[in-house]
Design a protein around this motif. Structure first.
Motif, PDB file in Angstrom:
ATOM      1  N   LEU A 116       1.118  -1.395  -0.005  1.00 38.86           N
ATOM      2  CA  LEU A 116       0.090   0.017  -0.124  1.00 38.86           C
ATOM      3  C   LEU A 116       0.617   0.967  -0.048  1.00 38.86           C
ATOM      4  O   LEU A 116       1.817   1.469   1.486  1.00 38.86           O
ATOM      5  N   HIS A 117      -0.216   2.318  -1.061  1.00 34.42           N
ATOM      6  CA  HIS A 117       1.631   3.779  -0.587  1.00 34.42           C
ATOM      7  C   HIS A 117       0.325   4.866  -0.141  1.00 34.42           C
ATOM      8  O   HIS A 117      -0.725   5.155  -0.345  1.00 34.42           O
ATOM      9  N   LEU A 118       1.345   5.430   0.206  1.00 32.81           N
ATOM     10  CA  LEU A 118       0.341   6.032   1.854  1.00 32.81           C
ATOM     11  C   LEU A 118       1.574   7.224   1.331  1.00 32.81           C
ATOM     12  O   LEU A 118       2.777   7.648   1.269  1.00 32.81           O
ATOM     13  N   PRO A 119       0.860   8.991   1.430  1.00 27.71           N
ATOM     14  CA  PRO A 119       1.201  10.217   1.424  1.00 27.71           C
ATOM     15  C   PRO A 119       2.308  10.107   2.768  1.00 27.71           C
ATOM     16  O   PRO A 119       1.824   9.704   3.598  1.00 27.71           O
ATOM     17  N   GLY A 120       3.371  10.480   2.713  1.00 34.40           N
ATOM     18  CA  GLY A 120       4.425  10.610   3.687  1.00 34.40           C
ATOM     19  C   GLY A 120       4.921   9.544   3.869  1.00 34.40           C
ATOM     20  O   GLY A 120       5.814   9.471   4.941  1.00 34.40           O
ATOM     21  N   ALA A 121       4.604   8.292   2.950  1.00 35.98           N
ATOM     22  CA  ALA A 121       5.729   6.975   3.773  1.00 35.98           C
ATOM     23  C   ALA A 121       6.813   7.116   3.514  1.00 35.98           C
ATOM     24  O   ALA A 121       7.432   7.211   2.357  1.00 35.98           O
ATOM     25  N   GLY A 122       7.667   6.298   4.874  1.00 38.76           N
ATOM     26  CA  GLY A 122       9.012   6.447   4.808  1.00 38.76           C
ATOM     27  C   GLY A 122       9.750   4.706   3.753  1.00 38.76           C
ATOM     28  O   GLY A 122       8.457   4.568   2.877  1.00 38.76           O
ATOM     29  N   PRO A 123      10.626   5.712   3.098  1.00 41.40           N
ATOM     30  CA  PRO A 123      11.133   3.862   2.818  1.00 41.40           C
ATOM     31  C   PRO A 123      10.489   2.970   3.235  1.00 41.40           C
ATOM     32  O   PRO A 123      10.671   2.399   4.351  1.00 41.40           O
ATOM     33  N   SER A 124      10.501   1.704   2.558  1.00 36.72           N
ATOM     34  CA  SER A 124      10.150   0.204   2.872  1.00 36.72           C
ATOM     35  C   SER A 124      11.222  -0.522   3.434  1.00 36.72           C
ATOM     36  O   SER A 124      12.397  -0.001   3.310  1.00 36.72           O
ATOM     37  N   PHE A 125      10.448  -1.376   4.208  1.00 35.67           N
ATOM     38  CA  PHE A 125      11.850  -2.294   5.199  1.00 35.67           C
ATOM     39  C   PHE A 125      12.713  -3.349   4.027  1.00 35.67           C
ATOM     40  O   PHE A 125      11.708  -3.607   3.274  1.00 35.67           O
ATOM     41  N   ALA A 126      13.827  -3.617   5.249  1.00 38.14           N
ATOM     42  CA  ALA A 126      14.182  -4.461   4.240  1.00 38.14           C
ATOM     43  C   ALA A 126      13.711  -5.954   3.771  1.00 38.14           C
ATOM     44  O   ALA A 126      13.658  -6.472   3.748  1.00 38.14           O
ATOM     45  N   ASP A 127      12.791  -6.403   5.208  1.00 40.20           N
ATOM     46  CA  ASP A 127      12.304  -7.641   5.417  1.00 40.20           C
ATOM     47  C   ASP A 127      10.396  -7.610   5.710  1.00 40.20           C
ATOM     48  O   ASP A 127      10.125  -6.382   6.336  1.00 40.20           O
ATOM     49  N   PRO A 128      10.278  -7.020   4.371  1.00 40.58           N
ATOM     50  CA  PRO A 128       8.875  -7.436   4.573  1.00 40.58           C
ATOM     51  C   PRO A 128       7.823  -7.704   4.885  1.00 40.58           C
ATOM     52  O   PRO A 128       6.559  -7.136   5.876  1.00 40.58           O
ATOM     53  N   LEU A 129       8.006  -9.112   5.770  1.00 43.10           N
ATOM     54  CA  LEU A 129       7.361  -8.780   7.381  1.00 43.10           C
ATOM     55  C   LEU A 129       7.389  -8.092   8.395  1.00 43.10           C
ATOM     56  O   LEU A 129       6.146  -8.032   9.334  1.00 43.10           O
ATOM     57  N   HIS A 130       7.393  -7.693   8.456  1.00 43.52           N
ATOM     58  CA  HIS A 130       7.994  -6.631   9.321  1.00 43.52           C
ATOM     59  C   HIS A 130       7.843  -4.640   8.491  1.00 43.52           C
ATOM     60  O   HIS A 130       7.758  -4.026   9.572  1.00 43.52           O
ATOM     61  N   ASP A 131       7.486  -4.598   7.370  1.00 40.63           N
ATOM     62  CA  ASP A 131       7.145  -3.373   6.452  1.00 40.63           C
ATOM     63  C   ASP A 131       5.169  -3.629   7.659  1.00 40.63           C
ATOM     64  O   ASP A 131       4.717  -4.402   7.002  1.00 40.63           O
ATOM     65  N   PRO A 132       4.918  -2.524   8.187  1.00 41.14           N
ATOM     66  CA  PRO A 132       3.979  -2.182   7.963  1.00 41.14           C
ATOM     67  C   PRO A 132       2.494  -2.126   6.728  1.00 41.14           C
ATOM     68  O   PRO A 132       1.162  -2.210   6.464  1.00 41.14           O
ATOM     69  N   ASP A 133       3.641  -2.079   5.293  1.00 45.52           N
ATOM     70  CA  ASP A 133       2.514  -0.943   4.146  1.00 45.52           C
ATOM     71  C   ASP A 133       2.892  -2.472   3.510  1.00 45.52           C
ATOM     72  O   ASP A 133       2.036  -2.574   2.182  1.00 45.52           O
ATOM     73  N   THR A 134       3.049  -3.174   3.625  1.00 42.15           N
ATOM     74  CA  THR A 134       2.788  -4.976   3.134  1.00 42.15           C
ATOM     75  C   THR A 134       2.892  -6.051   3.343  1.00 42.15           C
ATOM     76  O   THR A 134       3.107  -5.927   4.773  1.00 42.15           O
ATOM     77  N   LEU A 135       2.427  -6.723   2.722  1.00 40.29           N
ATOM     78  CA  LEU A 135       1.686  -7.843   3.082  1.00 40.29           C
ATOM     79  C   LEU A 135       2.004  -9.187   2.146  1.00 40.29           C
ATOM     80  O   LEU A 135       2.371  -9.156   0.931  1.00 40.29           O
ATOM     81  N   VAL A 136       2.113  -9.498   2.572  1.00 39.27           N
ATOM     82  CA  VAL A 136       3.324 -11.169   1.746  1.00 39.27           C
ATOM     83  C   VAL A 136       2.075 -12.556   2.086  1.00 39.27           C
ATOM     84  O   VAL A 136       1.239 -12.822   2.560  1.00 39.27           O
ATOM     85  N   LEU A 137       1.530 -12.719   1.256  1.00 35.66           N
ATOM     86  CA  LEU A 137       0.326 -13.095   0.471  1.00 35.66           C
ATOM     87  C   LEU A 137       0.624 -14.576   0.950  1.00 35.66           C
ATOM     88  O   LEU A 137       2.013 -14.916   0.168  1.00 35.66           O
ATOM     89  N   ASN A 138      -0.211 -15.396   0.310  1.00 34.57           N
ATOM     90  CA  ASN A 138      -0.076 -16.853   0.683  1.00 34.57           C
ATOM     91  C   ASN A 138       0.410 -17.159  -1.106  1.00 34.57           C
ATOM     92  O   ASN A 138      -1.250 -16.821  -1.847  1.00 34.57           O
ATOM     93  N   ALA A 139       1.276 -18.010  -1.532  1.00 35.66           N
ATOM     94  CA  ALA A 139       1.739 -19.176  -2.592  1.00 35.66           C
ATOM     95  C   ALA A 139       0.331 -19.459  -3.045  1.00 35.66           C
ATOM     96  O   ALA A 139       0.461 -18.910  -4.534  1.00 35.66           O
ATOM     97  N   LEU A 140      -0.200 -20.166  -2.880  1.00 33.19           N
ATOM     98  CA  LEU A 140      -1.030 -20.993  -2.630  1.00 33.19           C
ATOM     99  C   LEU A 140      -2.490 -20.516  -3.472  1.00 33.19           C
ATOM    100  O   LEU A 140      -3.161 -20.777  -3.823  1.00 33.19           O
ATOM    101  N   ARG A 141      -2.530 -19.729  -2.864  1.00 32.53           N
ATOM    102  CA  ARG A 141      -4.156 -18.332  -3.520  1.00 32.53           C
ATOM    103  C   ARG A 141      -3.938 -17.665  -3.574  1.00 32.53           C
ATOM    104  O   ARG A 141      -4.389 -16.719  -4.164  1.00 32.53           O
ATOM    105  N   GLU A 142      -2.986 -18.226  -5.422  1.00 33.75           N
ATOM    106  CA  GLU A 142      -3.014 -17.093  -6.300  1.00 33.75           C
ATOM    107  C   GLU A 142      -4.353 -16.414  -6.960  1.00 33.75           C
ATOM    108  O   GLU A 142      -4.578 -14.856  -6.736  1.00 33.75           O
TER     109      GLU A 142
END
Length: 723
Positions: free
Chosen positions: A205-231
């Motif tokens: 998700l891209h929000l105004p004023g959001a900082g750079p993304s985290f190195a680990d997507p699991l720790h990024d509050p703006d990124t969702l790691v999805l289930n690869a089997l539920r394409e």
């Protein structure tokens, strides 16, 4: 392949055009002169192609058609329909060059179908070229077929109701520890990564004023790691977000920003409809609260039609939201609720909740803008590192392991020496061996358990380390230090687990369970060191950032001060009070809490008494109305541990918090593996060893008897007899 007449209907005919069909390897395209229908008969169950099977595609949604003739060696060609930019949200999610396995506009055909492919290509190109420029230039997005409203990601869940995105679990928590709420109108966009090299598909998700993304997507509050089997669910959910964004951007309301008042402290915007000003919004930063943005006025002209008021209000609130996000605010509130009919519904539609304001008993709409991850540094700044005493505990653990193995082999040797494998048997096992196995279990298991606990204490992580590793907001443990001696005793005979450790096992599934102490003495809450003069500031900071606070009843002015701060800084559902079996202690706590809480705590019924150290818990609903939860199990299950009682009685009451069940069952699985290994060691190694020792003793007895037979024993004369 069955081909149809391509000449079309005769001139002047009003019936539909003849359907042209091209059968490919994995897809079939049909064209009736107005729509294209692509079918995927061999798509998988969770494939995005199956979800798009048979979806009619109007010609106005296509930009062109590309035909790639078959290669000489492979013999396969491609017919690709290129959608117009902005016409299909699914195509935008998959990108300009999606993989062939998920491309919904790709038809792969054999060289035998080249003539038919050229005819289909010619008909589609001619039909697209006959479209008038206004039809091609207008935005006509294809609807997303049956998009899911709820999507389970890795360690988190996301929901979308058409206007608000709600994220729970993992790194997706608000600044106050609650579930994160993101209004759709505040988004700049959504990006979908079909294949991450390590984690699979990602949704950002891209929000105004959001900082750079985290190195680990699991720790990024703006990124969702999805289930690869539920394409299919992943793509359709992301497409529904893009589709809703396109609808929101097509509002006829025009916004004019007042640049003279626009800045960090004040913001003004005007809404225009058909060239006339129909609304104004004024927002500001309250004095002494730089982290809060406040809507001072939101006005819609009375001359605006009733059917257009909602669109004008949404546009004005959208402008304020984007300004608040861009300015780095933590909260967006309303200065006063003007009581206009429908105004409260406006804020609820965009995810605003109710929060207590400065005036007692008054609440105003409020929205937490920043995630907890943006304030993790504030939590770490008030916590000091605590190191366990590793040397002594490591030596004690190694010595306990050595003593346990010595006792085991000593008892096995004793059993073999006394021939315990002989005699009656039960289920094929000697009764003497079963008795010896029971004795070994009683003597050795406590030693093994003590060694394991010494190892766990040696490797225990303090609270700062746990918070750095876990992206979830913490669960704060509040108690009176004078009750630590009681809370750190084993919960029952034959167990090493303490009350604090049982509570920690149950609550760790919600978030990192932390508490304040000077050193790590026992297992339980991850400890942090705080100076005596700074502990009040530390507790206040932790209460404002935690998602749940667990308080154990006790006595002490410090504990009652923490209860006062909990009422001021927490929502009612964020506080849980644990009641020990000491009735006198609870009655004293209940009397002191009556002057702090709006409602008196309920008395403890006589039926709640028991042998467990904790007999009940208290949860609060709206208005701080308490509710007693007995921590009792049915009679046949009373032998279960305290942590099992908490998991089966208290955790179901905390269903609004995202809970990882694997944390609770991990200890059970480890216990089962240790029991299995112990049984294998006894039956696979102990029993054969005892039988071998018994056989050796029997062989020695046989040799002695044979020796006695062949060797006469000399007889000695009596002392009283003469020669």
């Amino acid at each position: 392949m069955s081909s149809h007449d391509l000449a079309g209907p005769p001139e002047g005919a009003r019936g539909p055009a003849a359907t042209v069909r091209l059968e490919g390897r994995q897809a079939t395209v049909e064209f009736d002169g107005r729509h294209c229908v692509i079918r995927y008969p061999f798509s998988g169950r969770w494939s995005v192609l199956r979800a798009l099977n048979g979806r009619p595609i109007p010609l106005s949604a296509l930009a062109r058609v590309i035909l790639t003739p078959p290669a000489e060696r492979s013999g396969w060609g491609f017919l690709r329909l290129v959608p117009r930019p902005g016409a299909d949200a699914v195509s935008e999610v998959l990108g300009a060059q999606p993989p062939d396995s998920v491309d919904p506009y790709l038809i792969r055909f054999h060289r035998r179908e080249l003539a038919q492919a050229r005819r289909v290509h010619g008909l589609l190109t001619e039909a697209i070229g006959r479209l008038s420029p206004p039809s091609v230039g207008g935005r006509l997005p294809l609807s997303v077929p049956s998009p899911p409203r709820r999507l389970r990601a890795v360690h988190s869940t996301v929901e979308f109701d058409g206007r608000v995105i709600r994220l729970t679990g993992g790194a997706h928590h608000g600044a106050d520890g609650s579930a994160r709420v993101v209004p759709l109108c505040a988004l700049d966009g959504v990006s979908y990564i079909h294949r991450h090299p390590e984690l699979g598909p990602l949704l950002r998700l891209h929000l105004p004023g959001a900082g750079p993304s985290f190195a680990d997507p699991l720790h990024d509050p703006d990124t969702l790691v999805l289930n690869a089997l539920r394409e299919a669910e992943n793509v359709l959910f992301a497409a529904s977000l893009l589709e809703a964004l396109s609808v929101s951007a097509s509002s006829p309301v025009m916004l004019r920003m007042d640049h003279a008042g626009q800045g960090q402290d004040e913001f003004t915007a005007h809404a225009e409809l058909d060239g006339q000003r129909v609304g104004t919004v004024l927002a500001r930063t309250p004095a002494g609260a730089p982290h809060i943005r406040e809507i001072a006025q939101l006005h819609v002209a009375p001359s605006t039609g009733i059917s257009r008021v909602r669109g004008v209000e949404d546009a004005l609130l959208k402008a304020v939201l984007r300004w608040a996000y861009g300015s780095g605010a933590e909260y967006l509130t309303v200065a006063r609720d003007d009581g206009r009919p429908g105004r409260g519904d406006l804020y609820r539609r965009h995810g605003f909740g109710r929060t207590v304001s400065r005036a007692p008993g008054e609440s105003v709409p409020c929205l937490a803008l920043r995630p907890y991850a943006a304030h993790r540094a504030d939590v770490l700044s008030v916590l000091g590192d605590v190191s366990p005493r590793r040397g002594r505990r490591k030596t004690a653990g190694c010595g306990t392991w050595a003593l346990g193995f010595f006792v085991f082999f000593a008892l096995v040797l004793i059993g073999g020496a006394y021939q315990l494998t002989e005699g009656p048997r039960v289920a094929g096992l000697p009764v003497g061996f079963l008795a010896m196995a029971l004795l070994i279990t009683v003597l050795v298991w406590p030693l093994v358990r003590a060694a394991l606990r010494a190892r766990e204490l040696t490797q225990a992580t303090d609270a700062p380390g746990v918070i750095r590793e876990d992206p979830r907001p913490p669960v704060l443990y509040l108690r009176s230090f004078r009750d630590d001696e009681t809370a750190r005793k084993p919960t029952r005979i034959g167990s090493f687990a303490t009350e604090e450790e049982s509570v920690a096992t149950a609550m760790t599934g919600i978030g990192p369970f932390i508490g304040l102490d000077q050193e790590i003495q026992v297992l339980g809450a991850a400890k942090a060191k705080v100076a005596d003069e700074d502990w009040r500031d530390a507790v206040t900071t932790l209460l404002s950032r935690c998602q749940l606070a667990v308080m154990r009843c006790g006595a002490g002015d410090s504990l009652y001060w923490e209860l006062e701060q909990s009422v001021l800084l927490l929502r009612p559902e964020q506080l849980v009070i644990l009641i020990p079996r000491d009735r006198k202690l609870y009655e004293g706590f209940r009397q002191r809490a009556a002057g702090i809480l709006p409602h008196a705590l309920p008395p403890l019924p006589a039926a709640t008494s028991g042998r467990r150290p904790l007999v009940a818990a208290i949860r609060f609903s709206d208005g701080w109305l308490p509710r007693l939860i007995p921590l009792r199990l049915p009679f046949l299950l009373r032998f279960f541990s305290l942590e099992s009682c908490l998991a089966f009685r208290l955790l179901p009451e905390l269903r609004e918090f995202h809970y990882r069940r694997s944390v609770f069952w991990q200890r059970r699985v480890l216990f089962f593996l240790f029991v299995t290994a112990g049984v294998y060691l006894l039956l696979g190694r102990g029993l054969p060893l005892m039988e071998a020792l018994t056989n050796m003793m029997d062989a020695g007895d046989d040799v002695r008897r044979e020796w006695d037979k062949i060797t006469p024993v000399p007889t000695l004369p009596n002392v009283g007899e003469g020669p």
